[in-house]
Design a protein around this motif. Structure first.
Motif, PDB file in Angstrom:
ATOM      1  N   THR A   1       0.623  -1.283   0.007  1.00  0.00           N
ATOM      2  CA  THR A   1      -0.055   0.106  -0.009  1.00  0.00           C
ATOM      3  C   THR A   1       0.822   1.153  -0.054  1.00  0.00           C
ATOM      4  O   THR A   1       1.581   1.537   0.971  1.00  0.00           O
ATOM      5  N   SER A   2       0.694   1.921  -1.056  1.00  0.00           N
ATOM      6  CA  SER A   2       1.816   3.284  -1.273  1.00  0.00           C
ATOM      7  C   SER A   2       1.078   3.990  -2.025  1.00  0.00           C
ATOM      8  O   SER A   2       0.340   3.630  -3.112  1.00  0.00           O
ATOM      9  N   ALA A   3       1.537   5.293  -2.196  1.00  0.00           N
ATOM     10  CA  ALA A   3       0.857   6.329  -2.989  1.00  0.00           C
ATOM     11  C   ALA A   3       1.614   6.448  -4.143  1.00  0.00           C
ATOM     12  O   ALA A   3       2.901   6.164  -4.250  1.00  0.00           O
ATOM     13  N   VAL A   4       0.917   6.920  -5.216  1.00  0.00           N
ATOM     14  CA  VAL A   4       1.548   7.121  -6.587  1.00  0.00           C
ATOM     15  C   VAL A   4       2.262   8.523  -6.429  1.00  0.00           C
ATOM     16  O   VAL A   4       1.628   9.539  -6.112  1.00  0.00           O
ATOM     17  N   VAL A   5       3.584   8.514  -6.877  1.00  0.00           N
ATOM     18  CA  VAL A   5       4.315   9.681  -6.788  1.00  0.00           C
ATOM     19  C   VAL A   5       4.256  10.499  -8.151  1.00  0.00           C
ATOM     20  O   VAL A   5       5.006   9.820  -9.222  1.00  0.00           O
ATOM     21  N   VAL A   6       3.903  11.555  -8.436  1.00  0.00           N
ATOM     22  CA  VAL A   6       3.774  12.177  -9.742  1.00  0.00           C
ATOM     23  C   VAL A   6       5.110  13.113  -9.519  1.00  0.00           C
ATOM     24  O   VAL A   6       5.320  14.174  -8.805  1.00  0.00           O
ATOM     25  N   PRO A   7       6.094  13.244 -11.004  1.00  0.00           N
ATOM     26  CA  PRO A   7       7.065  14.220 -10.818  1.00  0.00           C
ATOM     27  C   PRO A   7       6.642  15.374 -11.240  1.00  0.00           C
ATOM     28  O   PRO A   7       7.160  15.899 -12.278  1.00  0.00           O
ATOM     29  N   TRP A   8       5.863  16.276 -10.443  1.00  0.00           N
ATOM     30  CA  TRP A   8       5.434  17.604 -10.653  1.00  0.00           C
ATOM     31  C   TRP A   8       6.490  18.506 -11.300  1.00  0.00           C
ATOM     32  O   TRP A   8       6.305  19.191 -12.222  1.00  0.00           O
ATOM     33  N   ALA A   9       7.627  18.629 -10.483  1.00  0.00           N
ATOM     34  CA  ALA A   9       8.756  19.449 -10.768  1.00  0.00           C
ATOM     35  C   ALA A   9       9.200  19.164 -12.329  1.00  0.00           C
ATOM     36  O   ALA A   9       9.456  20.197 -12.962  1.00  0.00           O
ATOM     37  N   MET A  10       9.379  18.039 -12.513  1.00  0.00           N
ATOM     38  CA  MET A  10      10.043  17.479 -14.050  1.00  0.00           C
ATOM     39  C   MET A  10       8.740  17.882 -14.965  1.00  0.00           C
ATOM     40  O   MET A  10       9.353  18.572 -15.994  1.00  0.00           O
ATOM     41  N   LEU A  11       7.843  17.912 -14.599  1.00  0.00           N
ATOM     42  CA  LEU A  11       6.605  17.898 -15.625  1.00  0.00           C
ATOM     43  C   LEU A  11       6.452  19.356 -15.876  1.00  0.00           C
ATOM     44  O   LEU A  11       6.228  19.772 -17.085  1.00  0.00           O
ATOM     45  N   GLY A  12       6.679  20.203 -14.656  1.00  0.00           N
ATOM     46  CA  GLY A  12       6.539  21.535 -14.995  1.00  0.00           C
ATOM     47  C   GLY A  12       7.490  22.116 -15.700  1.00  0.00           C
ATOM     48  O   GLY A  12       7.185  23.027 -16.644  1.00  0.00           O
ATOM     49  N   LEU A  13       8.687  21.586 -15.769  1.00  0.00           N
ATOM     50  CA  LEU A  13      10.008  21.984 -16.456  1.00  0.00           C
ATOM     51  C   LEU A  13       9.623  21.737 -18.037  1.00  0.00           C
ATOM     52  O   LEU A  13       9.960  22.480 -18.869  1.00  0.00           O
ATOM     53  N   VAL A  14       9.200  20.481 -18.145  1.00  0.00           N
ATOM     54  CA  VAL A  14       9.095  20.093 -19.574  1.00  0.00           C
ATOM     55  C   VAL A  14       7.806  20.868 -19.932  1.00  0.00           C
ATOM     56  O   VAL A  14       8.027  21.479 -21.316  1.00  0.00           O
ATOM     57  N   VAL A  15       6.853  21.194 -19.539  1.00  0.00           N
ATOM     58  CA  VAL A  15       5.723  21.800 -20.296  1.00  0.00           C
ATOM     59  C   VAL A  15       6.071  23.163 -20.352  1.00  0.00           C
ATOM     60  O   VAL A  15       5.510  24.007 -21.308  1.00  0.00           O
ATOM     61  N   ALA A  16       6.795  23.788 -19.254  1.00  0.00           N
ATOM     62  CA  ALA A  16       7.118  25.234 -19.508  1.00  0.00           C
ATOM     63  C   ALA A  16       8.252  25.530 -20.496  1.00  0.00           C
ATOM     64  O   ALA A  16       7.877  26.516 -21.409  1.00  0.00           O
ATOM     65  N   ALA A  17       8.947  24.614 -20.624  1.00  0.00           N
ATOM     66  CA  ALA A  17      10.009  24.697 -21.975  1.00  0.00           C
ATOM     67  C   ALA A  17       9.158  24.684 -23.329  1.00  0.00           C
ATOM     68  O   ALA A  17       9.620  25.282 -24.144  1.00  0.00           O
ATOM     69  N   ALA A  18       8.288  23.497 -23.276  1.00  0.00           N
ATOM     70  CA  ALA A  18       7.697  23.451 -24.439  1.00  0.00           C
ATOM     71  C   ALA A  18       6.766  24.636 -24.644  1.00  0.00           C
ATOM     72  O   ALA A  18       6.638  25.117 -25.706  1.00  0.00           O
ATOM     73  N   ALA A  19       6.151  25.327 -23.772  1.00  0.00           N
ATOM     74  CA  ALA A  19       5.345  26.380 -23.986  1.00  0.00           C
ATOM     75  C   ALA A  19       6.382  27.753 -24.382  1.00  0.00           C
ATOM     76  O   ALA A  19       5.683  28.557 -25.223  1.00  0.00           O
ATOM     77  N   VAL A  20       7.402  27.989 -23.835  1.00  0.00           N
ATOM     78  CA  VAL A  20       8.200  28.974 -24.223  1.00  0.00           C
ATOM     79  C   VAL A  20       8.697  28.838 -25.725  1.00  0.00           C
ATOM     80  O   VAL A  20       8.721  29.714 -26.422  1.00  0.00           O
ATOM     81  N   LEU A  21       9.061  27.650 -25.859  1.00  0.00           N
ATOM     82  CA  LEU A  21       9.691  27.590 -27.333  1.00  0.00           C
ATOM     83  C   LEU A  21       8.359  27.567 -28.240  1.00  0.00           C
ATOM     84  O   LEU A  21       8.610  28.079 -29.305  1.00  0.00           O
ATOM     85  N   ALA A  22       7.180  26.827 -27.986  1.00  0.00           N
ATOM     86  CA  ALA A  22       6.128  27.061 -28.931  1.00  0.00           C
ATOM     87  C   ALA A  22       5.862  28.742 -29.079  1.00  0.00           C
ATOM     88  O   ALA A  22       5.626  29.259 -30.203  1.00  0.00           O
ATOM     89  N   ALA A  23       5.566  29.430 -28.010  1.00  0.00           N
ATOM     90  CA  ALA A  23       5.431  30.921 -28.129  1.00  0.00           C
ATOM     91  C   ALA A  23       6.294  31.570 -29.060  1.00  0.00           C
ATOM     92  O   ALA A  23       6.120  32.368 -29.963  1.00  0.00           O
ATOM     93  N   GLY A  24       7.732  31.450 -28.787  1.00  0.00           N
ATOM     94  CA  GLY A  24       8.704  31.937 -29.570  1.00  0.00           C
ATOM     95  C   GLY A  24       8.592  31.500 -31.070  1.00  0.00           C
ATOM     96  O   GLY A  24       8.898  32.452 -32.042  1.00  0.00           O
ATOM     97  N   SER A  25       8.433  30.366 -31.143  1.00  0.00           N
ATOM     98  CA  SER A  25       8.319  29.809 -32.693  1.00  0.00           C
ATOM     99  C   SER A  25       7.260  30.329 -33.298  1.00  0.00           C
ATOM    100  O   SER A  25       7.205  30.263 -34.674  1.00  0.00           O
ATOM    101  N   ALA A  26       6.110  30.533 -32.696  1.00  0.00           N
ATOM    102  CA  ALA A  26       4.952  31.192 -33.409  1.00  0.00           C
ATOM    103  C   ALA A  26       5.182  32.625 -33.529  1.00  0.00           C
ATOM    104  O   ALA A  26       4.655  33.203 -34.478  1.00  0.00           O
TER     105      ALA A  26
END
Length: 838
Positions: A793-818
């Protein structure tokens, strides 16, 4: 047709640039990992180290041999026996013999004062008798050989540690910690840091003989030993088997092979998905062009051949460039892996060229396959249909795509469901959690044109209700430009799903193991050796046993082997414990029987064993190879794999104590017990930790191979995602020059138009992140379900920090490329842009 394809590529180079770059990166990474992978197959065999200058080495063979109906089966022993004491005298008639003994000899920080020099902390070392130094060979560089108790010779030049003749050291051995004087030094040979004692003192510290160097003919030695002696007579390259941990290079190469294979597979998967998505969107953008060609008399076959020829040209050029990139990057990859500890320090590239050919043709096939579906769609374009679909995307999901998506989703959900029903533990393996998300990712990516509209409306629901027209325009443009939104969302979906699934699974399994350890252990403190391969010193055990107010349970790490179905020897990790003391400091997950019934004639097994009925007898072989028939006293839940086997110390196979669980007795003082433990551990090298600290999930570190390999794989995915995002948005925004001009003519300012383009790009990234998060959620729920079925019995661990960095990097790159191509388009007068597109 070829000239037409070349002319098309030259005119629409922006459309093909992203596919070209993505394919170059993919082929380059496949070539680099392929070259490194080929080196693991052709790695040179390393010669002997400890006994490189010894003519013959005799030692216990360390193998368990069991006769079965299908032949003799062998398995390595956890604790091979020593060389019999009388063997040296027996073989001395053939020639000179030298007894080798190996034992911990840790150099401790010197205490202040004293005459003579003081040396720095030399750390963990291994002790030997001086007479065996010539077998390596070690040669004195300064000083002389040890001649009296308290004198030692040490290796220098390893790990930056330097010693000088005359230095005073404190050396901790199994016999205790004593001051020693360095009377000589030898140059280190790279495979060990050694401390050499006189032969008599080495025999006092470690009476057992680990190996015997014999200066005689090997045939004569074998004849003298006779058959069935249980001794290995090693000569030539076989002397490597007497080195410390001779299989470490093979294990490292197997682990490296798995990592590189996984990285190459992930690279191929991501590259194929990205290139397919880019080609699909590029063809969708050219519907008007294809419609005009059809009006001018072009046949569907001609259009298909044109698109296919373009993709082949792009594939050949990108693959060739990728091969050059990979061949140049492979040495850098190998250097990075050796620096990170993922590969042995001696690992180097070989000369095979087949990985480069494989990478080249893989790139060509990926580009061709990615264009096949797209060119088929292009050939079906009707003249009037292309003009009608120019404004709003419709019929974006052909029947073939629906079928492929449904099949991928059914397999992606059905295979884990089958594993949950039959073998939940299989879902926790690295191969499973690395490859399992791919089918779901493919299914969701194929369904992206259907899913982006409802997800996009969900994300833009609130902005559309705010004042101003930007939110409404973003919502409607996202819904109208389904292909554009799906092309941007797909690579983000892939990266987020891979990152969350793999990093989340690793973190969840670590947390599950920690939870399992916390649940099974009720001790207040856990004491372990400072080095993994060191036992706890007997003197330390005595001091811990005398601590007032402490309940102490010492245990030993060993192994037991069982013959399953009369065909295979299967070894299991085991702990040798005193059941009465264990009950005071632990609460293992018993599913049947009672742990208190464990005695010298019984064993506690787990649910992975074939025989799990309490009271049944099983034949096992202990760590030293001795055979026992033991009764099953209790059965433990399988858990994450850490619930091994329990036996009593009598069945430990000669293993030493390597863990002590300490619980503060009722009425005892926790602080005084902790202080006494830490005081006793000062000179013993033991590590004292609270239960929470000992059972905490492993923190990331530079030597954590799993995390380093995971970061490498995710870096590959992120690189390909970035390329696809930039290319798709540059294509999409460059093709919307007329839309931007109409927006300007309607009264929008340049900043307003740029904000709209940026918001649409970020919304598309958000759509991909949501879909990727859903895929990852399914995968993590599968892991959670497997753990629950295994009794954890154990909780699911979600890597929020890593996901935040990945999504933020994609958003910045997408915004600049557009924004950048939009800014370029907005520099032209709106009226001129409208006229140029009429």
């Amino acid at each position: 047709m070829l000239m037409l394809a070349l002319h098309g590529i030259r005119l629409r180079w922006v459309t093909f640039a992203g596919s070209f770059v993505a394919l170059v990166l993919g082929v380059g990474l496949i070539a680099a990992t392929g070259l490194a992978l080929a080196a693991t197959f052709d790695a040179p065999e390393r010669g002997p180290e400890r006994f490189a200058a010894a003519p013959v080495v005799v030692r216990a063979d360390g193998l368990l041999r069991v006769d079965t109906p299908t032949g003799t089966r062998t398995a390595p022993l956890a604790r091979p026996g020593p060389v019999p004491p009388g063997l040296a005298a027996q073989l001395s008639t053939l020639g000179g013999t030298v007894e080798d003994r190996s034992f911990p000899a840790d150099v401790m920080p010197p205490r202040p004062a004293g005459s003579g020099g003081t040396a720095e902390d030399g750390g963990a070392r291994v002790g030997h008798p001086w007479s065996v130094a010539a077998a390596a060979p070690y040669r004195l560089t300064t000083g002389r050989a040890p001649a009296a108790p308290g004198e030692v010779v040490v290796t220098t030049g390893s790990g930056g540690t330097r010693f000088r003749t005359g230095d005073r050291l404190r050396v901790r051995t199994p016999a205790g910690s004593e001051a020693r004087t360095v009377v000589g030094t030898v140059a280190g040979r790279g495979f060990e840091d050694a401390v050499f004692f006189t032969d008599d003192e080495a025999a006092r510290i470690s009476p057992d003989i680990d190996a015997l160097v014999v200066h005689a003919d090997a045939t004569a030695v074998r004849d003298a030993l006779g058959p069935g002696s249980g001794m290995d007579v090693l000569t030539g390259h076989d002397r490597r088997r007497a080195d410390p941990d001779p299989d470490r290079d093979a294990r490292d190469l197997v682990s490296l092979n798995a990592l590189l294979g996984t990285a190459a597979g992930i690279t191929l998967f991501v590259s194929a998905a990205v290139v397919a998505s880019t080609f699909s969107y590029a063809v969708a953008q050219r519907r008007r062009e294809f419609g005009l060609l059809r009006t001018a008399g072009a046949t569907p076959g001609q259009i298909r051949r044109t698109v296919l020829a373009e993709s082949v040209l792009i594939g050949v050029a990108a693959s060739a460039a990728g091969v050059l990139l990979g061949s140049g990057g492979a040495p850098l990859l190998v250097r990075r892996m050796t620096d990170a500890g993922l590969a042995p320090s001696w690992f180097a590239l070989g000369e095979p060229s087949w990985p480069l050919h494989t990478a080249f043709w893989t790139g060509v096939l990926v580009a061709t396959a990615a264009a096949l579906v797209s060119c088929h769609r292009a050939g079906r374009t009707a003249p009037t249909e292309a003009l009608r679909e120019a404004a709003v995307d419709s019929r974006v999901m052909p029947v073939s795509r629906w079928v492929a998506a449904v099949l991928a989703l059914l397999l992606g959900l059905g295979l884990p469901a089958l594993a949950l029903a039959t073998d939940p533990g299989d879902l926790l393996g690295r191969k499973s959690y690395v490859t399992r998300p791919m089918l779901l990712i493919v299914g969701c990516a194929l369904l992206a044109p259907v899913l982006v509209r409802p997800v996009g409306r969900l994300l833009t629901w609130l902005p559309a209700r705010l004042t101003g027209a930007t939110g409404v325009l973003v919502r409607e443009n996202t819904a109208a430009g389904v292909r554009r939104t799906a092309a941007v969302a797909a690579p983000v979906l892939i990266t987020v799903a891979l990152a969350a699934s793999q990093a989340g699974t690793v973190a969840t399994l670590e947390e599950a193991r920690a939870t399992e350890a916390r649940t099974a252990t009720t001790a207040d403190f856990v004491v372990t050796p400072g080095q993994e391969d060191r036992p706890l010193a007997p003197a330390f055990l005595e001091r811990v046993g005398d601590i007032e107010g402490a309940v102490v349970s010492a245990s030993r790490s060993t192994a037991v082997t069982v013959l399953e179905e009369n065909t295979a020897l299967v070894s299991s990790e085991a702990r040798a414990v005193d059941p009465v003391r264990l009950a005071a400091v632990a609460r293992p997950p018993v599913t049947a029987g009672r742990l208190a019934d464990l005695d010298d004639g019984s064993i506690v097994v787990n649910e992975e064993w074939l025989t799990t009925r309490v009271g049944d007898r099983v034949t096992v072989w202990l760590g030293d190879g001795s055979e026992r028939s033991l009764r099953i006293a209790a059965v433990l839940a399988t858990g994450t794999g850490g619930n091994g086997v329990y036996v009593t110390p009598r069945n430990a196979g000669g293993a030493d104590v390597d863990r002590i669980d300490v619980k503060v007795a009722g009425g005892g003082d926790r602080r005084s017990v902790a202080a006494a433990l830490r005081t006793a551990a000062v000179d013993s090298g033991a590590r004292v930790a609270t239960r929470a600290a000992w059972s905490a999930p492993t923190a990331p570190g530079p030597d954590d191979h799993t995390r380093t390999g995971l970061r490498m794989i995710l870096g590959i995915a992120l690189l390909s995602t970035g390329t696809a995002l930039a290319n798709t948005l540059v294509m999409a925004t460059s093709g919307r020059a007329r839309d931007l001009a109409v927006l300007r003519l309607a009264g929008a300012t340049v900043p307003q138009a740029l904000r709209l383009v940026m918001a649409e790009a970020v919304t598309a990234v958000g759509v991909g992140a949501v879909l990727g998060g859903l895929v990852a959620a399914v995968n993590l729920l599968v892991v959670r379900g497997a753990l629950a079925l295994l009794g954890v019995t154990s909780a699911v661990v979600v890597p929020w920090a890593m996901l935040g960095l990945v999504v933020a990097a994609a958003a910045v790159l997408a915004a600049g490329s557009a924004v950048l191509p939009a800014l370029s388009a907005l520099r032209t007068r709106p009226v001129e842009l409208v006229r140029s597109h009429e």
